[in-house]
Design a protein around this motif. Structure first.
Motif, short mmCIF file in Angstrom:
data_model
loop_
_atom_site.label_atom_id
_atom_site.label_comp_id
_atom_site.label_asym_id
_atom_site.label_seq_id
_atom_site.Cartn_x
_atom_site.Cartn_y
_atom_site.Cartn_z
N VAL A 50 0.86 -1.19 0.00
CA VAL A 50 0.00 0.00 0.00
C VAL A 50 0.89 1.23 0.00
CG1 VAL A 50 -1.63 1.40 1.33
CG2 VAL A 50 -1.95 -1.07 1.16
N VAL A 51 0.60 2.18 -0.87
CA VAL A 51 1.23 3.50 -0.84
C VAL A 51 0.16 4.50 -0.49
CG1 VAL A 51 2.40 5.29 -2.18
CG2 VAL A 51 3.01 2.88 -2.52
N GLY A 52 0.31 5.17 0.64
CA GLY A 52 -0.63 6.20 1.07
C GLY A 52 -0.14 7.56 0.63
N GLY A 53 -0.84 8.17 -0.31
CA GLY A 53 -0.42 9.45 -0.88
C GLY A 53 0.33 9.25 -2.18
N LEU A 54 -0.24 9.73 -3.28
CA LEU A 54 0.38 9.51 -4.60
C LEU A 54 1.34 10.62 -4.97
CD1 LEU A 54 0.65 8.12 -7.33
CD2 LEU A 54 -1.54 9.14 -8.00
N GLY A 55 0.91 11.88 -4.85
CA GLY A 55 1.78 13.00 -5.16
C GLY A 55 2.36 12.93 -6.56
N LEU A 56 3.65 13.18 -6.67
CA LEU A 56 4.33 13.15 -7.96
C LEU A 56 4.70 11.73 -8.40
CD1 LEU A 56 6.65 16.27 -7.59
CD2 LEU A 56 4.50 16.11 -8.85
N GLY A 57 4.46 10.75 -7.54
CA GLY A 57 4.60 9.37 -7.95
C GLY A 57 5.95 8.72 -7.71
N TYR A 58 6.88 9.41 -7.06
CA TYR A 58 8.22 8.84 -6.91
C TYR A 58 8.22 7.58 -6.04
CZ TYR A 58 10.35 12.91 -9.11
OH TYR A 58 10.72 13.88 -10.02
N THR A 59 7.46 7.60 -4.94
CA THR A 59 7.43 6.41 -4.08
C THR A 59 6.81 5.24 -4.81
OG1 THR A 59 7.32 7.76 -2.07
CG2 THR A 59 6.58 5.47 -1.90
N ALA A 60 5.66 5.47 -5.44
CA ALA A 60 4.96 4.38 -6.13
C ALA A 60 5.80 3.83 -7.28
CB ALA A 60 3.62 4.87 -6.64
N ARG A 61 6.43 4.71 -8.02
CA ARG A 61 7.25 4.24 -9.15
C ARG A 61 8.42 3.40 -8.66
NH1 ARG A 61 10.76 8.42 -12.58
NH2 ARG A 61 11.97 8.21 -10.68
N THR A 62 9.00 3.78 -7.53
CA THR A 62 10.13 3.00 -6.99
C THR A 62 9.66 1.64 -6.48
OG1 THR A 62 11.19 5.09 -6.36
CG2 THR A 62 12.07 3.08 -5.37
#
Length: 237
Positions: free
Chosen positions: A70-82
């Motif tokens: 789970v990723v909480g908070g999308l924003g610019l997407g750096y966490t999800a992309r990693t």
């Protein structure tokens, strides 16, 4: 010469006016993408290091394959992309409260996050992360009570500096206990913070998790011509 400044998206939300803008920084010779909430800067593509490390540090303690994240908070997407750079990840649920932020990625407004929305492992859920914890139903509306190997959170500035007063209860022993129920055994909770390590919050983490660490992530700040730092907390059941 290209456009020096462009507002790519804007919307009034329950927590304020959120906007995505792109500006050309001539001194760095690059396009900078920024997110603002009212007059406050939330994030910038100039400083992605700690958001990237949130994913790397959060997934590092986990062993095995077929990880559900789970990723909480999308924003610019750096966490999800990693997260998606890890071949061990089977699925990723991104919980984002503001539909427009999800739409930025679906429309391809952020070239450095290209591929995030199209990856079959990605699922966007438009929901309030904190409300999902409080409800007990969890983060997957199609499977209430679903457990995950990792929960990575980047929404508030820090446990002490929240974007909305309703978030404050999450950063208590009771709030973290409720969140931890959505983790698998030996699962990991990781949190980004703009502030230095907070001894009081570290104490709270130790009441909920057997192990926890506060990692200081340092990175160059070209705007201020000095080094800056964020904190990534990593705790494990």
């Amino acid at each position: 010469m290209g456009i020096r400044f462009e507002e790519l998206a804007w919307r009034e939300t329950p927590i304020g006016e959120i906007s995505l803008r792109r500006r050309r920084d001539p001194s760095l010779d690059l396009d900078v993408y920024e997110v603002k909430l009212d007059d406050e800067f939330l994030m910038s593509s100039l400083f992605p290091v700690a958001e990237i490390e949130l994913a790397r540090l959060g997934l590092a303690p986990l062993t095995g394959d077929d990880l559900d994240v789970v990723v909480g908070g999308l924003g610019l997407g750096y966490t999800a992309r990693t997260v998606l750079e890890e071949d061990r990840v089977r699925s990723m649920v991104v919980v984002e409260a503001i539909e427009d932020v999800i739409d930025w990625h679906r429309r391809g407004l952020l070239p450095f996050a290209d591929g995030l929305a199209a990856d079959p492992r990605t699922r966007f859920v438009q929901a309030d992360f904190f409300a999902a914890v409080e409800s007990g139903a969890g983060f997957d509306p199609d499977e209430p009570g679903r457990l995950f190997h990792a929960i990575l959170l980047d929404v508030d500035h820090s446990p002490r500096h929240v974007l909305h007063p309703s978030h404050a209860g999450f950063y208590t022993v009771e709030g973290l206990h409720r969140m931890a129920r959505h983790l698998r055994p030996e699962g990991v909770f990781a949190l980004w913070s703009n502030d230095p390590p907070d001894p009081e919050f570290q104490r709270i983490l130790t009441e909920v998790f057997p192990t926890s660490l506060a990692h200081v992530v340092r990175f160059p700040n070209p705007l201020q011509r000095r080094e800056s730092a964020n904190t990534v907390y990593v705790a494990r059941r």
